[in-house]
Design a protein around this motif. Structure first.
Motif, mmCIF file in Angstrom:
data_model
loop_
_atom_site.group_PDB
_atom_site.id
_atom_site.type_symbol
_atom_site.label_atom_id
_atom_site.label_comp_id
_atom_site.label_asym_id
_atom_site.label_seq_id
_atom_site.Cartn_x
_atom_site.Cartn_y
_atom_site.Cartn_z
ATOM 1 N N VAL A 217 37.244 51.352 54.963
ATOM 2 C CA VAL A 217 37.615 51.891 53.651
ATOM 3 C C VAL A 217 37.673 50.785 52.603
ATOM 4 O O VAL A 217 37.114 50.911 51.499
ATOM 5 C CB VAL A 217 38.971 52.624 53.726
ATOM 6 C CG1 VAL A 217 39.467 52.989 52.326
ATOM 7 C CG2 VAL A 217 38.840 53.880 54.572
ATOM 8 N N ALA A 218 38.341 49.679 52.942
ATOM 9 C CA ALA A 218 38.469 48.568 51.994
ATOM 10 C C ALA A 218 37.108 47.947 51.696
ATOM 11 O O ALA A 218 36.787 47.634 50.541
ATOM 12 C CB ALA A 218 39.419 47.510 52.553
ATOM 13 N N GLY A 219 36.295 47.775 52.736
ATOM 14 C CA GLY A 219 34.986 47.174 52.536
ATOM 15 C C GLY A 219 34.079 48.025 51.670
ATOM 16 O O GLY A 219 33.413 47.515 50.763
ATOM 17 N N VAL A 220 34.034 49.328 51.948
ATOM 18 C CA VAL A 220 33.190 50.230 51.158
ATOM 19 C C VAL A 220 33.679 50.299 49.711
ATOM 20 O O VAL A 220 32.879 50.290 48.762
ATOM 21 C CB VAL A 220 33.178 51.640 51.782
ATOM 22 C CG1 VAL A 220 32.495 52.638 50.843
ATOM 23 C CG2 VAL A 220 32.466 51.605 53.125
ATOM 24 N N TRP A 221 35.013 50.354 49.522
ATOM 25 C CA TRP A 221 35.556 50.428 48.165
ATOM 26 C C TRP A 221 35.220 49.177 47.358
ATOM 27 O O TRP A 221 34.774 49.266 46.212
ATOM 28 C CB TRP A 221 37.069 50.617 48.225
ATOM 29 C CG TRP A 221 37.708 50.680 46.857
ATOM 30 C CD1 TRP A 221 37.674 51.725 45.971
ATOM 31 C CD2 TRP A 221 38.458 49.634 46.214
ATOM 32 N NE1 TRP A 221 38.353 51.407 44.826
ATOM 33 C CE2 TRP A 221 38.841 50.135 44.943
ATOM 34 C CE3 TRP A 221 38.838 48.354 46.586
ATOM 35 C CZ2 TRP A 221 39.595 49.372 44.048
ATOM 36 C CZ3 TRP A 221 39.581 47.589 45.712
ATOM 37 C CH2 TRP A 221 39.957 48.097 44.446
ATOM 38 N N LEU A 222 35.413 48.008 47.963
ATOM 39 C CA LEU A 222 35.111 46.758 47.265
ATOM 40 C C LEU A 222 33.609 46.625 47.010
ATOM 41 O O LEU A 222 33.187 46.101 45.969
ATOM 42 C CB LEU A 222 35.608 45.567 48.092
ATOM 43 C CG LEU A 222 37.134 45.398 48.166
ATOM 44 C CD1 LEU A 222 37.499 44.311 49.162
ATOM 45 C CD2 LEU A 222 37.704 45.068 46.787
ATOM 46 N N GLN A 223 32.821 47.105 47.966
ATOM 47 C CA GLN A 223 31.368 47.062 47.800
ATOM 48 C C GLN A 223 30.928 47.907 46.608
ATOM 49 O O GLN A 223 30.124 47.473 45.781
ATOM 50 C CB GLN A 223 30.717 47.577 49.077
ATOM 51 C CG GLN A 223 29.194 47.611 49.065
ATOM 52 C CD GLN A 223 28.669 48.361 50.253
ATOM 53 O OE1 GLN A 223 28.166 49.466 50.139
ATOM 54 N NE2 GLN A 223 28.780 47.756 51.435
ATOM 55 N N ARG A 224 31.475 49.125 46.515
ATOM 56 C CA ARG A 224 31.117 50.019 45.398
ATOM 57 C C ARG A 224 31.640 49.496 44.069
ATOM 58 O O ARG A 224 30.945 49.611 43.060
ATOM 59 C CB ARG A 224 31.662 51.431 45.673
ATOM 60 C CG ARG A 224 30.935 52.122 46.833
ATOM 61 C CD ARG A 224 31.490 53.487 47.092
ATOM 62 N NE ARG A 224 30.762 54.146 48.174
ATOM 63 C CZ ARG A 224 31.093 55.335 48.686
ATOM 64 N NH1 ARG A 224 32.165 55.979 48.211
ATOM 65 N NH2 ARG A 224 30.392 55.869 49.646
ATOM 66 N N ARG A 225 32.831 48.924 44.079
ATOM 67 C CA ARG A 225 33.368 48.362 42.839
ATOM 68 C C ARG A 225 32.505 47.214 42.358
ATOM 69 O O ARG A 225 32.233 47.064 41.164
ATOM 70 C CB ARG A 225 34.810 47.866 43.050
ATOM 71 C CG ARG A 225 35.499 47.512 41.744
ATOM 72 C CD ARG A 225 36.886 46.978 41.990
ATOM 73 N NE ARG A 225 36.866 45.643 42.559
ATOM 74 C CZ ARG A 225 37.940 44.857 42.688
ATOM 75 N NH1 ARG A 225 39.128 45.300 42.290
ATOM 76 N NH2 ARG A 225 37.847 43.659 43.218
ATOM 77 N N GLY A 226 32.032 46.386 43.296
ATOM 78 C CA GLY A 226 31.159 45.286 42.935
ATOM 79 C C GLY A 226 29.839 45.781 42.370
ATOM 80 O O GLY A 226 29.287 45.183 41.431
ATOM 81 N N ALA A 227 29.313 46.885 42.937
ATOM 82 C CA ALA A 227 28.055 47.441 42.453
ATOM 83 C C ALA A 227 28.213 47.980 41.034
ATOM 84 O O ALA A 227 27.344 47.792 40.177
ATOM 85 C CB ALA A 227 27.586 48.565 43.385
ATOM 86 N N VAL A 228 29.370 48.624 40.762
ATOM 87 C CA VAL A 228 29.635 49.163 39.412
ATOM 88 C C VAL A 228 29.744 48.028 38.405
ATOM 89 O O VAL A 228 29.193 48.095 37.300
ATOM 90 C CB VAL A 228 30.916 50.022 39.414
ATOM 91 C CG1 VAL A 228 31.314 50.377 37.979
ATOM 92 C CG2 VAL A 228 30.715 51.261 40.250
ATOM 93 N N GLU A 229 30.448 46.963 38.785
ATOM 94 C CA GLU A 229 30.600 45.831 37.878
ATOM 95 C C GLU A 229 29.260 45.167 37.587
ATOM 96 O O GLU A 229 29.015 44.696 36.476
ATOM 97 C CB GLU A 229 31.580 44.824 38.492
ATOM 98 C CG GLU A 229 33.025 45.337 38.528
ATOM 99 C CD GLU A 229 33.955 44.346 39.203
ATOM 100 O OE1 GLU A 229 33.446 43.350 39.783
ATOM 101 O OE2 GLU A 229 35.183 44.566 39.173
ATOM 102 N N SER A 230 28.391 45.136 38.581
ATOM 103 C CA SER A 230 27.066 44.532 38.399
ATOM 104 C C SER A 230 26.219 45.373 37.446
ATOM 105 O O SER A 230 25.474 44.844 36.615
ATOM 106 C CB SER A 230 26.347 44.399 39.734
ATOM 107 O OG SER A 230 27.048 43.519 40.594
ATOM 108 N N ASP A 231 26.365 46.708 37.549
ATOM 109 C CA ASP A 231 25.575 47.599 36.703
ATOM 110 C C ASP A 231 26.035 47.536 35.245
ATOM 111 O O ASP A 231 25.238 47.718 34.323
ATOM 112 C CB ASP A 231 25.693 49.037 37.202
ATOM 113 C CG ASP A 231 24.975 49.217 38.544
ATOM 114 O OD1 ASP A 231 24.096 48.394 38.850
ATOM 115 O OD2 ASP A 231 25.303 50.172 39.266
ATOM 116 N N THR A 232 27.345 47.308 35.050
ATOM 117 C CA THR A 232 27.891 47.297 33.692
ATOM 118 C C THR A 232 27.848 45.915 33.057
ATOM 119 O O THR A 232 28.144 45.764 31.883
ATOM 120 C CB THR A 232 29.342 47.803 33.704
ATOM 121 O OG1 THR A 232 30.124 46.984 34.580
ATOM 122 C CG2 THR A 232 29.400 49.262 34.152
ATOM 123 N N ALA A 233 27.532 44.903 33.875
ATOM 124 C CA ALA A 233 27.502 43.522 33.350
ATOM 125 C C ALA A 233 26.314 43.323 32.435
ATOM 126 O O ALA A 233 25.262 43.908 32.610
ATOM 127 C CB ALA A 233 27.481 42.531 34.502
#
Length: 233
Positions: A217-233
């Motif tokens: 759960v923690a790994g998937v959540w952090l992975q998705r959060r990182g992907a969102v931040e990369s898309d919005t950067a």
């Protein structure tokens, strides 16, 4: 060294077999760590990570009894293992593809830390196998026996990486396995094992399962959060 001694060869065989049987989880983390590399570096990480881990395990085995007598050691190791499991999962990209952004040193470091944590129990079994030999031969047997297991662990890690390339879900299952092992370590620490055995007989499975879920759960959540931040950067 009397090479005709049956006890000597029996102890050597027991060391090799015990190490192979107990190294499945180590093969998983080696494959997970090396998968983030490309080509030649991937093979180097598997070889040098496995070799260094075996050398470290020899040292650990020699002082195994003293290590396991220390309270809270497994708890600290369990926390490290949780972090490694989450980090390996976070490094996965979309659709389970692991990004090729790791370095050779980082992969070897991950292998060594994870092997150090997971070898606390393993070294006791190997030390017990060596105990079958005459005392003067035990340390040489440990070095020879663990050394012979290096190519077998390397082959297992290489095959596992090929399976991961075809079935990325294995990455998630591998991270969950590390979480499960961490949960088991928490409840078998000398400072807590008696309480858990008395009050929660199946604590290893319960806490192992909870930590496996936590890592995923923690790994998937952090992975998705990182992907969102990369898309919005």
């Amino acid at each position: 060294m009397d090479l005709s001694s049956g006890a000597l060869w029996g102890a050597l065989a027991a060391i090799v077999v015990a190490n192979i049987l107990l190294s499945g989880d180590n093969a998983v983390v080696i494959a997970l760590a090396a998968r983030s590399l490309q080509g030649k570096q991937r093979n180097q990480a598997i070889f040098w990570g496995s070799a260094a881990a075996i050398v470290m395990r020899v040292v650990l085995t020699i002082v195994a009894v003293k290590l396991l007598a220390l309270p809270y050691l497994k708890i600290i190791g369990g926390v490290l293992l949780l972090w490694i499991g989450v980090q390996l999962l976070v490094d996965s990209g979309d659709n389970g593809e692991v990004k090729a952004q790791g370095t050779l040193f980082a992969a070897i470091r991950t292998i060594l830390v994870a092997d150090l944590v997971m070898s606390v129990d393993n070294v006791i079994a190997v030390a017990g196998a060596a105990d079958r030999a005459p005392e003067a031969y035990r340390v040489p047997l440990l070095i020879i026996g663990l050394g012979l297991s290096i190519p077998l662990i390397i082959v297992g890690s290489t095959l596992l990486m090929k399976i991961m390339d075809r079935f990325p879900i294995i990455i998630t299952l591998g991270a969950a396995l590390l979480g499960f092992l961490a949960g088991e370590m928490f409840v078998t620490d000398p400072s807590a094992v008696a309480w858990f055995e008395r009050n929660i007989p199946e604590a290893g499975f319960i806490f192992g399962g909870l930590c496996a879920v936590l890592v995923v759960v923690a790994g998937v959540w952090l992975q998705r959060r990182g992907a969102v931040e990369s898309d919005t950067a």
